[in-house]
Design an enzyme around this catalytic site. Structure first.
Site, PDB file in Angstrom:
ATOM      1  CD  GLU A  42     -75.178 -15.132  37.440  1.00 25.38           C
ATOM      2  OE1 GLU A  42     -75.076 -16.319  37.848  1.00 25.38           O
ATOM      3  OE2 GLU A  42     -75.483 -14.180  38.192  1.00 25.38           O
ATOM      4  N   GLY A  43     -78.465 -15.300  33.603  1.00 22.19           N
ATOM      5  CA  GLY A  43     -79.553 -14.378  33.226  1.00 22.19           C
ATOM      6  C   GLY A  43     -80.785 -14.643  34.079  1.00 22.19           C
ATOM      7  CG  HIS A  44     -82.896 -18.311  33.723  1.00 24.33           C
ATOM      8  ND1 HIS A  44     -82.119 -19.192  33.010  1.00 24.33           N
ATOM      9  CD2 HIS A  44     -83.980 -18.073  32.953  1.00 24.33           C
ATOM     10  CE1 HIS A  44     -82.718 -19.479  31.867  1.00 24.33           C
ATOM     11  NE2 HIS A  44     -83.844 -18.816  31.804  1.00 24.33           N
ATOM     12  N   GLY A  78     -86.383 -23.561  32.306  1.00 22.07           N
ATOM     13  CA  GLY A  78     -85.299 -24.345  32.900  1.00 22.07           C
ATOM     14  C   GLY A  78     -83.969 -24.123  32.200  1.00 22.07           C
TER      15      GLY A  78
HETATM   16  N1  LIG Z   1     -79.734 -13.108  29.295  1.00 22.48           N
HETATM   17  C1  LIG Z   1     -80.872 -12.867  29.929  1.00 22.48           C
HETATM   18  N2  LIG Z   1     -81.006 -11.736  30.647  1.00 22.48           N
HETATM   19  C2  LIG Z   1     -82.168 -11.455  31.284  1.00 22.48           C
HETATM   20  N3  LIG Z   1     -83.248 -12.247  31.249  1.00 22.48           N
HETATM   21  C3  LIG Z   1     -83.160 -13.386  30.547  1.00 22.48           C
HETATM   22  C4  LIG Z   1     -81.977 -13.753  29.852  1.00 22.48           C
HETATM   23  N4  LIG Z   1     -82.189 -14.943  29.250  1.00 22.48           N
HETATM   24  C5  LIG Z   1     -83.449 -15.289  29.542  1.00 22.48           C
HETATM   25  N5  LIG Z   1     -84.037 -14.360  30.309  1.00 22.48           N
HETATM   26  C6  LIG Z   1     -85.422 -14.359  30.794  1.00 22.48           C
HETATM   27  O1  LIG Z   1     -85.665 -15.501  31.574  1.00 22.48           O
HETATM   28  C7  LIG Z   1     -87.029 -15.877  31.425  1.00 22.48           C
HETATM   29  C8  LIG Z   1     -87.063 -17.327  31.048  1.00 22.48           C
HETATM   30  O2  LIG Z   1     -86.483 -17.470  29.772  1.00 22.48           O
HETATM   31  P1  LIG Z   1     -86.066 -18.844  29.136  1.00 22.48           P
HETATM   32  O3  LIG Z   1     -86.174 -19.905  30.153  1.00 22.48           O
HETATM   33  O4  LIG Z   1     -86.725 -19.022  27.827  1.00 22.48           O
HETATM   34  O5  LIG Z   1     -84.506 -18.606  28.964  1.00 22.48           O
HETATM   35  P2  LIG Z   1     -83.665 -18.357  27.701  1.00 22.48           P
HETATM   36  O6  LIG Z   1     -82.267 -18.412  28.082  1.00 22.48           O
HETATM   37  O7  LIG Z   1     -84.208 -17.134  27.012  1.00 22.48           O
HETATM   38  O8  LIG Z   1     -83.972 -19.609  26.859  1.00 22.48           O
HETATM   39  P3  LIG Z   1     -83.967 -19.750  25.318  1.00 22.48           P
HETATM   40  O9  LIG Z   1     -82.570 -19.973  24.939  1.00 22.48           O
HETATM   41  O10 LIG Z   1     -84.817 -20.925  25.255  1.00 22.48           O
HETATM   42  O11 LIG Z   1     -84.631 -18.557  24.707  1.00 22.48           O
HETATM   43  C9  LIG Z   1     -87.628 -14.976  30.352  1.00 22.48           C
HETATM   44  O12 LIG Z   1     -88.326 -13.914  30.990  1.00 22.48           O
HETATM   45  C10 LIG Z   1     -86.402 -14.472  29.651  1.00 22.48           C
HETATM   46  O13 LIG Z   1     -86.597 -13.221  29.019  1.00 22.48           O
END
Ligand SMILES: Nc1ncnc2c1ncn2[C@@H]1O[C@H](COP(=O)(O)OP(=O)(O)OP(=O)(O)O)[C@@H](O)[C@H]1O
Ligand SMILES: CC(C)(CO)[C@@H](O)C(=O)[O-]
Ligand code: BAL
Length: 336
Positions: free
Chosen positions: A32-34, A28
């Site tokens: 924008e990465g998600h 959650g």
């Molecule tokens: N900047 C990003 N670019 C591409 N994929 C991402 C990015 N940030 C997170 N993800 C991917 O989104 C999925 C869910 O990740 P998560 O919800 O833990 O987000 P996060 O931003 O990495 O959170 P955290 O800060 O807790 O590490 C994972 O597969 C993670 O690798």
């Protein structure tokens, strides 16, 4: 597009299945990465398939003293962002829904790769990650599941689990999305003050310095391959009495030997940036900087060839961040 919000396995299984199903698992606080992952999932599922985003902050992967309680929870905004990026449904189960019998007694063991780098800093983390990923794969039953390269070790371990335990699901990697200044997007970035964010830029800065050193070495290696021909040309020019052109060619042929570089030089270039940030206010506290083989996350040697990952983890204030970049090492004297 509006995504349906589902909170139980019964609701999820009641959905009529249509076409290919692609799943994006998250904790959650979507950014924008998600969204990049969800858009890639939409491409894979196609217009007649289905994209499911899971939102679940998994207690099993947090150690004592970590940020389980303060982890941002923004479900309404998450459903809107997921819908805009092309998701059909958001599956956001409660802890009881995922672990109806309390803490599971039978868990997935991540093995030796799970004890290195992130696993060394966060003991038990990857057992918790793989256990919930396995459960969410069983619950959502996708054809494909997408993971970000930002969590490179997690991605490698999920691939390994799927292969070792015959899950028969396609695992798709998505490159890291970054802010314009290089900072990798992360839900934890929202913990950072403006000053902490400035210091945190050293994570990506260190990776870029390592990458640039690597590119410079590759250019030197390419030059070194041309040296015998350049020497021969210089000597031929000498014989023709073209002394100025011959002097130029001799100078070009004095290319420094690229063998002084390699992985050690890449690590050193990245390290300089992190050492600087350790003296900043507020300071960066380095957890690890590593240049590893992505098949097992062990450090690569000077004669390594192939895909490697330059990875960093550090704390700024109370926030722990990770980042990494893939780098390809060619054999010395050959193009990569
Ligand atoms: N900047 C990003 N670019 C591409 N994929 C991402 C990015 N940030 C997170 N993800 C991917 O989104 C999925 C869910 O990740 P998560 O919800 O833990 O987000 P996060 O931003 O990495 O959170 P955290 O800060 O807790 O590490 C994972 O597969 C993670 O690798
Ligand atoms: C894969 C995951 C959703 C499992 O909880 C989590 O580790 C994450 O968000 O990267
Ligand atoms: N994105 C990795 C999940 C975690 O830090 O727990």
């Amino acid at each position: 597009m509006t995504a349906a919000l589902l909170s139980t396995a019964t609701e999820l299984h009641a959905r009529e299945r249509r076409g290919r199903r692609a799943v994006v698992m998250t904790m959650g606080a979507l950014h924008e990465g998600h969204a990049t992952l969800i858009r890639a999932a939409r491409e894979i599922a196609g217009p007649h398939g289905e994209v499911v985003v899971t939102v679940f902050v998994n207690p099993l992967q947090f150690g004592a003293g970590e940020d389980l309680d303060r982890y941002p929870r923004t479900l309404d905004a998450d459903v809107r962002l997921a819908g805009r990026a092309g998701a059909d449904a958001v599956f956001a189960p409660s802890v009881d829904e995922v672990y109806p019998g309390g803490d599971p007694q039978v868990r997935i063991s991540a093995g030796p790769m799970g004890e290195r780098l992130e696993g060394a800093s966060r003991p038990g983390h990857f057992d918790g990650v793989l256990t919930v990923v396995a459960k969410l794969l069983h619950l959502t039953r996708p054809d494909a599941a997408l993971f970000g390269q930002k969590d490179a070790q997690q991605l490698a371990l999920v691939r390994r689990m799927v292969r070792d335990l015959n899950f028969g699901i396609e695992i798709v990697a998505v490159p890291t999305a970054r802010e314009a200044d290089g900072l990798a997007l992360s839900s934890r970035n929202r913990y950072l003050s403006a000053a902490e964010r400035r210091t945190a830029l050293a994570l990506s800065g260190a990776l870029f310095a390592g990458r640039d050193r690597h590119a410079a070495q590759q250019a030197l290696a390419a030059r070194a391959r041309e040296v015998p021909a350049t020497h021969a040309r210089a000597e031929a020019l000498d014989r023709l009495g073209e002394s100025r052109a011959a002097a130029d060619a001799h100078a070009v042929a004095q290319a420094p030997d690229p063998r002084g570089g390699g992985p050690a030089a890449v690590r050193a270039a990245a390290r300089l940036v992190l050492d600087d940030a350790a003296r900043a206010v507020p300071p960066l506290e380095l957890d690890y900087l590593a240049l590893v083989d992505p098949s097992d996350f062990t450090e690569i040697g000077e004669d390594f060839t192939g895909e490697a990952v330059l990875a960093v983890a550090a704390r700024v204030g109370t926030t722990r961040l990770i980042d990494n970049l893939p780098l390809t090492f060619g054999p010395l004297g050959a193009a990569s």
